[in-house]
Design an enzyme around this catalytic site. Structure first.
Site, PDB file in Angstrom:
ATOM      1  N   ASP A 103      56.762  49.269  85.519  1.00  0.00           N
ATOM      2  CA  ASP A 103      56.345  50.328  84.612  1.00  0.00           C
ATOM      3  C   ASP A 103      56.884  49.948  83.232  1.00  0.00           C
ATOM      4  O   ASP A 103      57.676  48.997  83.108  1.00  0.00           O
ATOM      5  CB  ASP A 103      56.904  51.661  85.100  1.00  0.00           C
ATOM      6  CG  ASP A 103      56.502  52.834  84.220  1.00  0.00           C
ATOM      7  OD1 ASP A 103      55.400  52.800  83.655  1.00  0.00           O
ATOM      8  OD2 ASP A 103      57.305  53.781  84.093  1.00  0.00           O
ATOM      9  N   ASP A 121      57.758  52.597  80.201  1.00  0.00           N
ATOM     10  CA  ASP A 121      58.737  53.550  79.677  1.00  0.00           C
ATOM     11  C   ASP A 121      59.877  53.778  80.662  1.00  0.00           C
ATOM     12  O   ASP A 121      59.661  54.094  81.830  1.00  0.00           O
ATOM     13  CB  ASP A 121      58.050  54.890  79.369  1.00  0.00           C
ATOM     14  CG  ASP A 121      56.996  54.755  78.285  1.00  0.00           C
ATOM     15  OD1 ASP A 121      57.355  54.378  77.162  1.00  0.00           O
ATOM     16  OD2 ASP A 121      55.812  55.013  78.583  1.00  0.00           O
ATOM     17  N   HIS A 140      52.272  63.765  73.870  1.00  0.00           N
ATOM     18  CA  HIS A 140      51.933  62.425  74.359  1.00  0.00           C
ATOM     19  C   HIS A 140      50.479  62.079  74.033  1.00  0.00           C
ATOM     20  O   HIS A 140      50.202  61.079  73.374  1.00  0.00           O
ATOM     21  CB  HIS A 140      52.167  62.339  75.864  1.00  0.00           C
ATOM     22  CG  HIS A 140      53.611  62.415  76.255  1.00  0.00           C
ATOM     23  ND1 HIS A 140      54.392  61.299  76.457  1.00  0.00           N
ATOM     24  CD2 HIS A 140      54.424  63.476  76.460  1.00  0.00           C
ATOM     25  CE1 HIS A 140      55.616  61.671  76.778  1.00  0.00           C
ATOM     26  NE2 HIS A 140      55.663  62.991  76.788  1.00  0.00           N
TER      27      HIS A 140
END
Length: 487
Positions: free
Chosen positions: A41, A43, A197
């Site tokens: 991943d 973040d 976001h």
């Protein structure tokens, strides 16, 4: 503390066997010699953020509540408190209370908050007719509140400002006697956090001031380079957008970062990526434009958007236990991979390092040694029913309760440790144990291990087993802090 002087003699031996905060811990036996492909991943896995990011998310979402959801402008007086919440908490959407729940669905009394104030134990017990939360009220598989469920579990590191904002707005309404619908508040805060976001507010802020928000970690490149030098294939699957990932990776790894990865996938929309077979991949060109051509092969050096795991497996052939994927979100990153696809999984738990450092302090060791002894005394001496013995037992129970509260305060004044309630594992740890083969504070921990290292979970005795093997010799109790320091 009648026995405390005697117990102090145990502390030096315990202090000589402290666990290393930079170690990797195993839930399931796994050999890195079997791993040919490493996935990541982005973040909070490849990149870590400074304390300023959660303040940014909190402030931006708070302003969205005021400007777009017509919330009182007075809520702007609330600021983000990084010490209020911890991950893994549950939020009762209807009752507007935040709480910590253990692996057996029991609420840890003293950790239930309405707004910014603790709810008295008596009120909690009356509210839930005890302290147990039935399964049907718990979150679904991904920790979401759906299908009429009343509980939402916050598992994402990005959810820390969300929990704090929820609590602050609840606090404002309660303090000002404003009648409000808790379900609407929960949805509005959730939408505001989401918009920070998806509207790009967070991404633009980080890209504009990357030195402020991104913690430069040269060890990230060292980990990737080590794996590449040993001929391992690597891929990246993230929900973040292309330009954001590119700028961050250039900052922490270098402009040639894509040379290290065999496949890069952005805006994957995990966990849907792991379940939805319908979405095809699209190539992203150097300007961030989506191309229309059909994807027949995932090429090194290119960036792809969306797609799904089933197409990914067909195009790469990377299947089963030769793949190890790292992520910080136990549900959306790891659960499907281990349950449905047989990949090996590694959880990145940044809080682990700070908690282990606390557990390695002499004050913590002394407190826990005495607390465990008190519990043992209560168990053994409860058979004495005379008045004098019962009086001593009541004093011990009171002292045990006070020490439990002290132990909780070592980690977080409101909610305690991420991994434990008073005596049981947390619901968070239950999910971590189920969905992660190994877990660690950061990817840099991999640098402490050979690429053929085998991780063995330490065998701890079950409640009905003799603890003969619990007192293992030092060489088998890896990884210990003193051994790491000796190196």
């Amino acid at each position: 503390m009648y026995f405390f002087p005697l117990l102090l003699e145990l502390v030096p031996s315990i202090m000589s066997n402290l666990l290393n905060p930079d170690a990797i811990f195993s839930n399931n036996e796994m050999s890195l010699s079997d791993i040919e492909i490493y996935g990541f991943d982005y973040d909070y896995t490849l990149v870590f953020y400074s304390k300023h990011l959660h303040t940014l998310i909190f402030n931006a979402a708070r302003d969205l509540l005021i400007n777009e959801h017509r919330y009182p402008v007075e809520i702007r007086k609330y600021e983000y408190d990084p010490n209020f919440a911890i991950r893994g908490l549950h939020y009762d959407v209807q009752r507007a209370v935040l709480m910590k729940i253990d692996a057996f669905h029991y609420i840890q009394l003293g950790t239930v908050y309405r707004g910014l104030s603790v709810v008295p134990d008596e009120e909690v017990i009356e509210m839930y007719e005890g302290s147990h939360v039935p399964l049907e009220q718990m979150s679904d598989f991904y920790g979401k509140s759906s299908h009429g469920n009343t509980m939402k579990q916050f598992m994402d590191i990005f959810s820390l400002p969300e929990m704090t904002l929820l609590s602050c707005v609840n606090e404002y309404f309660l303090k000002n006697n404003i009648d409000y619908e808790p379900v609407h508040l929960y949805k509005d805060v959730k939408d505001a956090i989401r918009d920070v976001h998806i509207k790009g507010i967070m991404y633009r802020a980080i890209e504009a001031d990357i030195d402020k928000y991104v913690c430069y970690a040269e060890q990230t490149r060292a980990v990737l380079a080590k794996l590449a030098d040993h001929g391992k294939k690597m891929f990246l699957i993230t929900n973040s957008p292309s330009s954001f990932v590119d700028k961050g990776m250039r900052y922490i790894v270098g402009k040639d970062w894509r040379d290290l990865f065999d496949v890069v996938i952005v805006q994957a929309e995990k966990p849907n990526f792991f379940n939805d077979k319908r979405r095809p991949f699209r190539k992203v060109n150097e300007k961030g434009v989506l191309l229309w051509d059909k994807i027949h092969k995932l090429q090194k050096g290119q960036i792809y958007k969306q797609g799904n795991l089933y197409e990914f497996l067909k195009l790469t052939g990377w299947r089963g236990s030769k793949v190890l994927y790292f992520g910080d979100h136990i549900y959306s990153d790891l659960a499907d991979l281990t349950l449905k696809h047989g990949w090996r999984t590694g959880a990145i738990i940044p809080e682990l390092r700070s908690e282990l450092k606390i557990m390695n302090t002499e004050q913590y060791v002394q407190t826990m040694t005495w607390l465990q002894t008190l519990t043992g005394l209560l168990e053994q001496m409860q058979v004495h029913r005379d008045a004098e013995s019962q009086l001593v037992l009541q004093e011990w129970k009171k002292e045990r309760k006070e020490m439990r509260e002290m132990t909780k305060g070592f980690f977080n004044a409101q909610f305690g440790s991420l991994f434990r309630t008073d005596q049981n594992p947390t619901y968070f740890l239950r999910r971590l144990s189920r969905f992660a083969d190994i877990y660690m504070a950061s990817l840099s921990c991999l640098l402490n291990y050979d690429v053929s290292h085998t991780f063995y979970p330490r065998r701890t005795p079950l409640q009905h087993e003799l603890p003969a093997w619990a007192a293992q010799p030092p060489f088998s109790r890896l990884p210990l802090l003193q051994e790491a320091q000796a190196k």
